[in-house]
Scaffold this active site. Sequence first.
Site, PDB file in Angstrom:
ATOM      1  N   ASP A  67       1.008  -1.328   0.181  1.00  0.00           N
ATOM      2  CA  ASP A  67       0.114  -0.095   0.010  1.00  0.00           C
ATOM      3  C   ASP A  67       0.868   1.240   0.038  1.00  0.00           C
ATOM      4  O   ASP A  67       1.461   1.407   0.845  1.00  0.00           O
ATOM      5  CB  ASP A  67      -0.706  -0.163   1.335  1.00  0.00           C
ATOM      6  CG  ASP A  67      -2.023   1.043   1.229  1.00  0.00           C
ATOM      7  OD1 ASP A  67      -1.805   1.937   0.460  1.00  0.00           O
ATOM      8  OD2 ASP A  67      -2.864   1.045   1.964  1.00  0.00           O
ATOM      9  N   ASP A  75       8.415   1.741   1.598  1.00  0.00           N
ATOM     10  CA  ASP A  75       9.812   1.091   2.110  1.00  0.00           C
ATOM     11  C   ASP A  75      10.087  -0.164   1.611  1.00  0.00           C
ATOM     12  O   ASP A  75      11.125  -0.415   1.181  1.00  0.00           O
ATOM     13  CB  ASP A  75       9.879   1.293   3.733  1.00  0.00           C
ATOM     14  CG  ASP A  75       9.992   3.031   4.362  1.00  0.00           C
ATOM     15  OD1 ASP A  75      10.324   3.804   3.447  1.00  0.00           O
ATOM     16  OD2 ASP A  75      10.029   3.130   5.375  1.00  0.00           O
ATOM     17  N   ASN A  92       2.932   4.646 -11.910  1.00  0.00           N
ATOM     18  CA  ASN A  92       1.745   4.672 -12.548  1.00  0.00           C
ATOM     19  C   ASN A  92       0.641   4.436 -11.436  1.00  0.00           C
ATOM     20  O   ASN A  92      -0.582   4.984 -11.538  1.00  0.00           O
ATOM     21  CB  ASN A  92       1.453   3.459 -13.119  1.00  0.00           C
ATOM     22  CG  ASN A  92       0.123   3.048 -13.508  1.00  0.00           C
ATOM     23  OD1 ASN A  92      -0.842   3.720 -14.382  1.00  0.00           O
ATOM     24  ND2 ASN A  92      -0.639   2.221 -12.597  1.00  0.00           N
ATOM     25  N   TYR A 162      -7.123  15.655  -6.326  1.00  0.00           N
ATOM     26  CA  TYR A 162      -6.838  14.705  -7.531  1.00  0.00           C
ATOM     27  C   TYR A 162      -5.910  15.490  -8.554  1.00  0.00           C
ATOM     28  O   TYR A 162      -4.738  15.447  -9.026  1.00  0.00           O
ATOM     29  CB  TYR A 162      -7.727  14.009  -8.117  1.00  0.00           C
ATOM     30  CG  TYR A 162      -7.527  13.032  -9.114  1.00  0.00           C
ATOM     31  CD1 TYR A 162      -6.644  11.898  -8.876  1.00  0.00           C
ATOM     32  CD2 TYR A 162      -7.495  13.262 -10.563  1.00  0.00           C
ATOM     33  CE1 TYR A 162      -6.420  11.050 -10.040  1.00  0.00           C
ATOM     34  CE2 TYR A 162      -7.053  12.749 -11.625  1.00  0.00           C
ATOM     35  CZ  TYR A 162      -6.329  11.431 -11.270  1.00  0.00           C
ATOM     36  OH  TYR A 162      -5.995  10.645 -12.430  1.00  0.00           O
ATOM     37  N   LYS A 166      -1.981  15.562  -9.555  1.00  0.00           N
ATOM     38  CA  LYS A 166      -1.526  15.360 -10.844  1.00  0.00           C
ATOM     39  C   LYS A 166      -0.602  16.469 -11.573  1.00  0.00           C
ATOM     40  O   LYS A 166       0.328  16.023 -12.295  1.00  0.00           O
ATOM     41  CB  LYS A 166      -2.600  14.815 -11.815  1.00  0.00           C
ATOM     42  CG  LYS A 166      -3.163  13.372 -11.376  1.00  0.00           C
ATOM     43  CD  LYS A 166      -2.177  12.490 -11.357  1.00  0.00           C
ATOM     44  CE  LYS A 166      -2.644  11.158 -11.085  1.00  0.00           C
ATOM     45  NZ  LYS A 166      -1.537  10.024 -11.402  1.00  0.00           N
TER      46      LYS A 166
END
Length: 270
Positions: A67, A75, A92, A162, A166
């Site tokens: 996650d 990490d 991505n 969002y 981006k």
Amino acid sequence: MTRGNDTRGAYRRAVITGASSGIGEAFARSLSDGTDLLLTGRNEAALEALADELSRDGRHIERLVADLAEDKGRDSLVAVSQAFAPDLLINNAGLGTFGRMIDNEPMSERAMVEVNVVAPTVITRALLPGMLQRAREDERRAGLVMIASTAAFQPLPYFATYAATKAFDYFYAQGLASELEYEPIDVLTVCPGPTKTRFFERAGNGKEPSGPRMSSATEVAHRALRALGQQDVVTIGAGNRAYRGIAKLLPERVLRGPTRRVLRSSMKGR
């Protein structure tokens, strides 16, 4: 320095985040069989199925359930990726939540920033030095792909966080492309428009946007791989390229009203 017109077979080992579905999965399927893969995502069953399918011809595939909204996941990916020694990194993984910011869950807002901004920054900073060193030693070129979005071109009401994340990806990758101009690496910012994935369902808006024809995830991956090494930014779809040009020319205040009305209409359709 540029490659030929098709980079799919140019890389030995690729790390792909958000690989369990959508555009990330399409990248995994689009790269040459000669490219070993480290696939990461949150859906263990989907990652396992994809890895099993792609490894049937003897191709080396590693998978990591992580996650990227959490330090532990980032990490873990960095540690495994450094051992994997990639020459291609595809950032991505992304999250989006549709709605008024003050109505969205605080943790959803934070997760968008963690996955869309913090994760690519941490992962790129950790892996880039090794990628450059190996590229110099092997006299080859590495690759760095950042999946941004046409949402990066202007502020978006009801997608405020969002779009802002981006925009970070968009400018971050272009800044890196300039910094690394004389290094043996190609940096590409990819700006897909609406794409046929589960993004809108997961964002909390089941209604797909109207406008230009939606691209497939495969189309996005293929177009990005063709562009890598040829240009710094690629916007997928003629309509989206026109939108990018308009967004550059017109003041934000002119675009904000029509955009708000379109997205508010989507809100009513929920």
